[in-house]
Scaffold this motif. Sequence first.
Motif, PDB file in Angstrom:
ATOM      1  N   ALA A  86     -42.752 -21.644  41.170  1.00 41.36           N
ATOM      2  CA  ALA A  86     -43.325 -22.281  39.983  1.00 41.36           C
ATOM      3  C   ALA A  86     -44.460 -21.432  39.428  1.00 41.36           C
ATOM      4  O   ALA A  86     -44.585 -21.250  38.212  1.00 41.36           O
ATOM      5  CB  ALA A  86     -43.828 -23.673  40.322  1.00 41.36           C
TER       6      ALA A  86
ATOM      7  N   ILE B  34     -42.916 -18.225  37.719  1.00 39.84           N
ATOM      8  CA  ILE B  34     -42.255 -18.517  36.445  1.00 39.84           C
ATOM      9  C   ILE B  34     -43.280 -18.891  35.379  1.00 39.84           C
ATOM     10  O   ILE B  34     -43.227 -18.396  34.250  1.00 39.84           O
ATOM     11  CB  ILE B  34     -41.199 -19.625  36.638  1.00 39.84           C
ATOM     12  CG1 ILE B  34     -40.060 -19.080  37.502  1.00 39.84           C
ATOM     13  CG2 ILE B  34     -40.672 -20.102  35.295  1.00 39.84           C
ATOM     14  CD1 ILE B  34     -39.059 -20.107  37.917  1.00 39.84           C
ATOM     15  N   GLY B  35     -44.239 -19.726  35.747  1.00 42.50           N
ATOM     16  CA  GLY B  35     -45.271 -20.129  34.798  1.00 42.50           C
ATOM     17  C   GLY B  35     -46.046 -18.927  34.283  1.00 42.50           C
ATOM     18  O   GLY B  35     -46.227 -18.759  33.068  1.00 42.50           O
TER      19      GLY B  35
ATOM     20  N   VAL C 191     -45.999 -17.478  30.338  1.00 43.60           N
ATOM     21  CA  VAL C 191     -47.259 -17.360  29.601  1.00 43.60           C
ATOM     22  C   VAL C 191     -47.487 -15.909  29.202  1.00 43.60           C
ATOM     23  O   VAL C 191     -47.858 -15.605  28.057  1.00 43.60           O
ATOM     24  CB  VAL C 191     -48.434 -17.881  30.467  1.00 43.60           C
ATOM     25  CG1 VAL C 191     -49.762 -17.534  29.823  1.00 43.60           C
ATOM     26  CG2 VAL C 191     -48.323 -19.380  30.646  1.00 43.60           C
TER      27      VAL C 191
ATOM     28  N   VAL D 146     -51.423 -22.864  39.719  1.00 38.78           N
ATOM     29  CA  VAL D 146     -50.529 -22.833  38.562  1.00 38.78           C
ATOM     30  C   VAL D 146     -51.264 -23.371  37.329  1.00 38.78           C
ATOM     31  O   VAL D 146     -51.211 -22.805  36.244  1.00 38.78           O
ATOM     32  CB  VAL D 146     -49.258 -23.665  38.839  1.00 38.78           C
ATOM     33  CG1 VAL D 146     -48.364 -23.702  37.615  1.00 38.78           C
ATOM     34  CG2 VAL D 146     -48.504 -23.096  40.020  1.00 38.78           C
TER      35      VAL D 146
ATOM     36  N   GLY E  20     -52.700 -21.793  33.282  1.00 40.09           N
ATOM     37  CA  GLY E  20     -52.691 -22.384  31.946  1.00 40.09           C
ATOM     38  C   GLY E  20     -54.092 -22.530  31.375  1.00 40.09           C
ATOM     39  O   GLY E  20     -54.316 -22.325  30.183  1.00 40.09           O
TER      40      GLY E  20
END
Lengths: 311, 636
Positions: free
Chosen positions: B467, B470-471, B475, B521, B525
């Motif tokens: 995760a 991929i995140g 981004v 994760v 962001g």
Amino acid sequence: MEFFKAKPNIPFMKQRWLAATISAIIFICSIVSLCWHGLNLGLDFTGGTQAEVTFMQTVDVNQLREQLVKAGFHQAIVQVYAQTALSGKTKDAYSVRVGLHKSLTQEQLKDKLVQAMPGAQINSLEYIGPQVGKQLMTNGILAVVLAFVGTMIYIALRFEYRFALSAALALVHDPVLILGVFSFFHLEFNLIVLTALLTVIGYSLNDTIVVYDRVRENFRKIRKGTPLEIMDLSINQTLSRTIMTSGLTLVVVVALFLYGGQSVHEFALAMMIGIVVGTYSSIYVAGSLAIAFGLTRSNLIPAQKVVDELP
Amino acid sequence: MNQYPLWRYVLIVVLIIFGVLYAAPNLYGTDPAIQIQPKSGQAVTSDVITKIEDTLLQQHIAYLDAVQQPTGLLIRFKDTEDQLKAQRYIQATVGQSDTVALNLAPRTPHWLRALGAEPMKLGLDLRGGIHFLYRADTHAMLKEHMNSDLRMMSEALQKSNVRYAHITLQSADSKNPDGSIVIAFRDKADRDKGLSLLSSNTAYQDYQFVTSHENDRYFVMAHLSQQAVVGLEEQAVSQNLTTLRNRVNQLGVSEPVIQQQGKNEISVDLPGIQDTARAKEIIGKTATLRFQLVDTQNDPTTASNSGIVPFGDTLYQYEGRPVLLKNEVVLHGKSILNATTITGDDGRPAVSVRAGGSEVSRFNEVTGDNIGKPMATVYVETRAVQHIVNGKVEMTQQQFPKIINIATINNALGNSFQIMGLDSNYAAKNLALLLRSGAYTVPITAISEQTIGPSLGKANIQAGTRACEIGLLLVAIFMLFYYNLFGLIADIALTLNVVFIVAIMSVLGATLTLPGIAAIVLTVGMAVDANVLIYERIREELRNGISPQASIFAGYQRAFVTIVDANVTTLIVATILFALGTGPVQGFAITLIIGLLTSMVTAIFFTRAAINLIYGRRRVENLSIGIKVDMSAANK
């Protein structure tokens, strides 16, 4: 690449009555759902025993539940989800939850569970006593209240109490809606969802603060213009940033939702809802509330000295 | 404009090197391993190694390698099944003289280990294991404590010829949540005498005295002050913590985490093991203590040499010589409430012991009859002993009694007595510790427990890492498209941020949990927000017709305050989570806090340095930030 070629000029303040209606509907629906369905509280809060099991062969969920009921676990809840094994293959895994059984010791209960599910391989087993649940609940509520109060004090200190008040009100949306969705779809509300709820409170404030920061700056820079116009201008100026950041955070949270595994599923879901509502509330609600509370230029003038050194 | 002095670049390079080096061990992974450590503190002998290797060969348990380390012999295995199976056999082979602990041995190369770089600790949800949450029943302890004081008070009153009608322990009610001692007197004069006697005695300074009058009876009510209750509870929990630590060491877990949680709870994390029943059994078994009289009528040396022990006696060894003890137990450890070191009346170190419960009156009688005779303190430990029987491991419980002190009885002993004539402060401290660990312990009950299988832990790590990858990738791609070169710089900053989080957590020895991975994760962001804020501001300035150099300057300057303001709210929430949360929630909070702090460094400091390096010190017509602005007007 840009979202808005020209400067965006969306009249957000004109839409504030529409926004207020939407907010009210969201709010009422969530509250109704919460009253009607209640929350599907997770093991963390209710106490009980939960086991994650896998089987060599495929098992019917209903049959498994019947087996458990026959064995005396009348309140057994069985959920199935796909678990990715280390080899990369996906396999059905089952989460079995039974209530508190005071007459049995933990070991007896475990043995009884294993007997009721022949061929099951227990991957994890969790028991939470009734006192723990109560305490976690109290701490959780305390954390939510403290988070609200703490952030409000900070905003009131850095900006103005009208900002703090409207940010708080705009913020109430986010956790309430998350709770509403979890209640309506009967999703499990556990400790990690509560963590997500609190994180959303912190995160959603980011957007609001960025807007407020710009409002403060604009009030000082632009001498003409009503508070409504300044608010509109500030929201528009920060709009592409708001969309960009929320979008990117949403991307990583979706990645977490899709690939992060069962244990963070609910966390990611709550964050997803929170980011979307948080963005909406900081664009539509936080600003117009500050105006509604009577924010004017003069409210922000005394603070001017502090930032005077800025170019 | 937009130049950084050299030292800032040097600092950044140093930071990056530090981050990469200390994050690196996490890439190598770990092997399930078993650590064998002789209790004597010496190295494992080659004799023992051969024996272990033979056993493993016989049982067809494959192992990767066996290496002698300063901390003992380390044997690595392919998977946890082999490891768990091997532990039982090895423990049975080497016996009680060595500890055989489950471990996760990092595959960190030597040169990294030489720098002190170690991988992050993994939480139970990522490596499998057992978690218990115990609650100490402090009510029972307080009751016992007050009961013993009640007896002492009644003795004190009798001694001073203050007559009272009755003395009782009143159970808890709404006014006194911990109960109170109630003494009833027939007249006011006696009551006042009693009150001044008790309240002036420092032994009862923990009590608050209240008087009342009802139906021609005069009462004194004594209840423990809030401060005393808190102190006693703290003591009880810390005593339990110590005992639990001793117990858990027997389980063979290399990194148990035993800590107090809240007021009266103890959380126990036992990574690696799976057998809850065995863990509970061993944790539940506490050491016991007993006082026995020394048999002075028979000669212990004769008994030792001939092997014929007189009837009703047992032969012990104390300080290298045989001692005969009478089998009758004068006082059991559970009657001992507390033991502390003091300076005795003779000026030498001594241990003051407080006893309570029904046994005390008998103890008083027996010691009164045996003044001038020696009495021994015997410490009894119960250990689980493993043997190999017909190729299978069998476990039995064995008691190991040991005399820890012999002292002469000077007078009849009661609720409070002293063991005097100890050699040193150290000996006194040690005796007090042993007395406490064999003494009455506040009963603890498991109010929550959790078992996580090792394969589930591995699956959780994989899912979390995927995760995160991929995140980060999504981004990164988006930032690159949206902000071009500036986006690329932000991407490098984001990656660096993850590296820094991992490095700092490794250095701090923080534990990574699944919610912790979720926090990493999430920080990806959130960290990007700072760069978006700066870049959007730069774009805005460019659109307003300001020169590229000035735009960069203004963008960073203006966005800085906003970034700090925005991050502080998340920090406030994370701190609240850390303060109020437990276990996994705390793991989430600490990771989020570290991530937010490092993101400020990477998103502001690092990107600015990179941009200054590229655009600083020269005339710039255009910034590669994803928009086209006609600069001819501004660059005149």
